[in-house]
Scaffold this motif. Structure first.
Motif, short mmCIF file in Angstrom:
data_model
loop_
_atom_site.label_atom_id
_atom_site.label_comp_id
_atom_site.label_asym_id
_atom_site.label_seq_id
_atom_site.Cartn_x
_atom_site.Cartn_y
_atom_site.Cartn_z
N SER A 1 0.82 -1.20 0.00
CA SER A 1 0.00 0.00 0.00
C SER A 1 0.86 1.26 0.00
N SER A 2 2.14 1.13 0.38
CA SER A 2 3.06 2.27 0.35
C SER A 2 4.44 1.76 -0.05
N PRO A 3 5.28 2.65 -0.61
CA PRO A 3 6.63 2.21 -0.99
C PRO A 3 7.41 1.60 0.17
N LEU A 4 7.30 2.21 1.37
CA LEU A 4 8.06 1.71 2.52
C LEU A 4 7.62 0.31 2.91
N ARG A 5 6.31 0.05 2.89
CA ARG A 5 5.81 -1.27 3.22
C ARG A 5 6.22 -2.30 2.17
N GLY A 6 6.20 -1.89 0.90
CA GLY A 6 6.64 -2.78 -0.17
C GLY A 6 8.11 -3.13 -0.03
N LEU A 7 8.94 -2.13 0.30
CA LEU A 7 10.37 -2.36 0.51
C LEU A 7 10.58 -3.34 1.66
N PHE A 8 9.87 -3.12 2.76
CA PHE A 8 9.99 -3.99 3.93
C PHE A 8 9.54 -5.41 3.60
N ALA A 9 8.43 -5.53 2.85
CA ALA A 9 7.93 -6.86 2.49
C ALA A 9 8.95 -7.61 1.64
N GLY A 10 9.59 -6.91 0.69
CA GLY A 10 10.61 -7.54 -0.15
C GLY A 10 11.78 -8.05 0.67
N ILE A 11 12.22 -7.25 1.66
CA ILE A 11 13.33 -7.65 2.51
C ILE A 11 12.98 -8.88 3.33
N VAL A 12 11.81 -8.84 3.99
CA VAL A 12 11.42 -9.92 4.91
C VAL A 12 11.21 -11.23 4.16
N VAL A 13 10.46 -11.19 3.05
CA VAL A 13 10.17 -12.43 2.33
C VAL A 13 11.45 -13.02 1.73
N THR A 14 12.35 -12.17 1.25
CA THR A 14 13.61 -12.68 0.68
C THR A 14 14.49 -13.26 1.77
N MET A 15 14.48 -12.66 2.97
CA MET A 15 15.22 -13.24 4.08
C MET A 15 14.68 -14.62 4.43
N LEU A 16 13.35 -14.78 4.35
CA LEU A 16 12.75 -16.09 4.64
C LEU A 16 13.11 -17.12 3.59
N LEU A 17 13.05 -16.71 2.32
CA LEU A 17 13.31 -17.65 1.21
C LEU A 17 14.79 -17.81 0.92
N GLN A 18 15.61 -16.85 1.42
CA GLN A 18 17.05 -16.87 1.13
C GLN A 18 17.31 -16.86 -0.37
N SER A 19 16.45 -16.18 -1.13
CA SER A 19 16.64 -16.14 -2.58
C SER A 19 15.82 -15.00 -3.19
#
Length: 329
Positions: free
Chosen positions: A44-62
């Motif tokens: 819904s906002s650039p900051l939330r999108g940035l945070f979501a990308g970081i968190v999900v990639t940390m979980l998937l390690q890819s």
């Protein structure tokens, strides 16, 4: 390079990549379909999108796995390119966690992690299997690095290897090498791991591999383009909207490539003008594997800072741009 050394290196790389896949697959299984929903909802906002990308990639390690999910969401019309660019920037930062993890030298503990992981996987309970897969994957990562290191150590005395590593200190050669190796093995984390293995054997210094790290961020875009093969099947069928979806998917992949090319050009020029290598070496003196991980983090966080001010404009430009395909744009 003798056949025995080559086989040992490839065997170590196989352990490493399988461990990475094993860890990622079990992390993804633990999170289930929630990962795609997180990416869809937290934009819904650039900051939330940035945070979501970081968190999900940390979980998937890819970051590559996140890009494949992202291509699917944009192709389905659930996300716009304006939302996708912040997830791309976040995914690039999230993937640096793997490099920081690999910079630790856990030694014999890797064998213990692999053993415990396998025991848990054989235990029978679903939750234990998932936890065992994560632990076993981490153990195999480090065991693979140890095997590659043992196999590559004698190569440091060979003149051809020394000449190759010396050439990689040139920006163009280093970027090309990093891009090529990452595109072949389909993993920027794997390519970072190889450099860190060479560093542990004292075969490379930071100035010999900093540009390879930059190139690895371009090479990791190859996975997204391979993911496009699925979107091209059936393009052009009337009434199914396939051409539009195929073009949307290609624009996501091109946007990912463009972001990393911008970062590579900017930081290559930055390193030519300022003593960046000396600054990074001063942060962790004598610890080249950690220095390599720090370069990876520095590059991706810095690229986010460079691209963020005009990220929305870049996405709009890509949205309006014609992307070649089988149908009309």
């Amino acid at each position: 390079m003798s056949v025995s050394i080559l086989c040992s290196v490839l065997g170590g790389l196989a352990f490493f990549l399988y461990g990475m896949w094993m860890m990622r697959a079990n992390l993804e299984a633990a999170a289930g379909e929630r990962l795609a929903r997180i990416l869809e909802e937290m934009t819904s906002s650039p900051l939330r999108g940035l945070f979501a990308g970081i968190v999900v990639t940390m979980l998937l390690q890819s970051s590559s796995a996140v890009m494949v999910i992202l291509i699917g969401l944009v192709s389905a019309g659930l996300l716009s390119l304006g939302q996708a660019i912040w997830l791309i920037l976040g995914a690039n930062i999230g993937t640096t966690v793997t490099g920081q993890l690999l910079a630790f030298d856990i030694g014999p503990l890797a064998c213990l992690l692999a053993f415990v992981g396998i025991v848990l996987m054989l235990a029978g309970r679903e939750g234990w299997k998932t936890a065992g897969g994560i632990l076993g994957g981490i153990g195999l990562l480090f065991l693979g690095m140890e095997q590659m290191g043992a196999a590559l150590a004698p190569l440091g005395q060979q003149e051809q290897m020394q000449d190759f590593l010396a050439k990689c200190s040139h920006p163009a050669a280093g970027i090309l090498a990093g891009t090529s190796i990452t595109a072949v093995i389909q993993s920027s984390s794997g390519a970072i791991g190889i450099l860190q293995t060479l560093a542990r054997e004292e075969l490379v210094t930071l100035d010999q591999c900093i540009y390879q790290v930059f190139g690895q961020n371009i090479g990791t875009c190859a996975t997204a383009f391979l993911a496009l093969l699925g979107t091209r099947r059936g393009e052009g069928r009337p009434g199914e909207g396939r051409p539009r979806k195929g073009r949307a998917a290609r624009k996501v992949a091109l946007l990912h490539l463009l972001v990393n090319v911008i970062g590579t050009v900017f930081f290559t020029a930055f390193c030519q003008l300022l003593p960046v290598v000396e600054w990074l070496e001063a942060l962790t003196p004598g610890d080249v594997p950690r220095q390599i991980a720090n370069v990876h983090t520095f590059f991706n966080v810095g690229t986010m800072v460079v691209v963020a001010p005009f990220g929305a404009r870049l996405a709009r430009w890509m949205e309006a741009a014609g992307v070649p395909g089988k149908g009309k744009n």
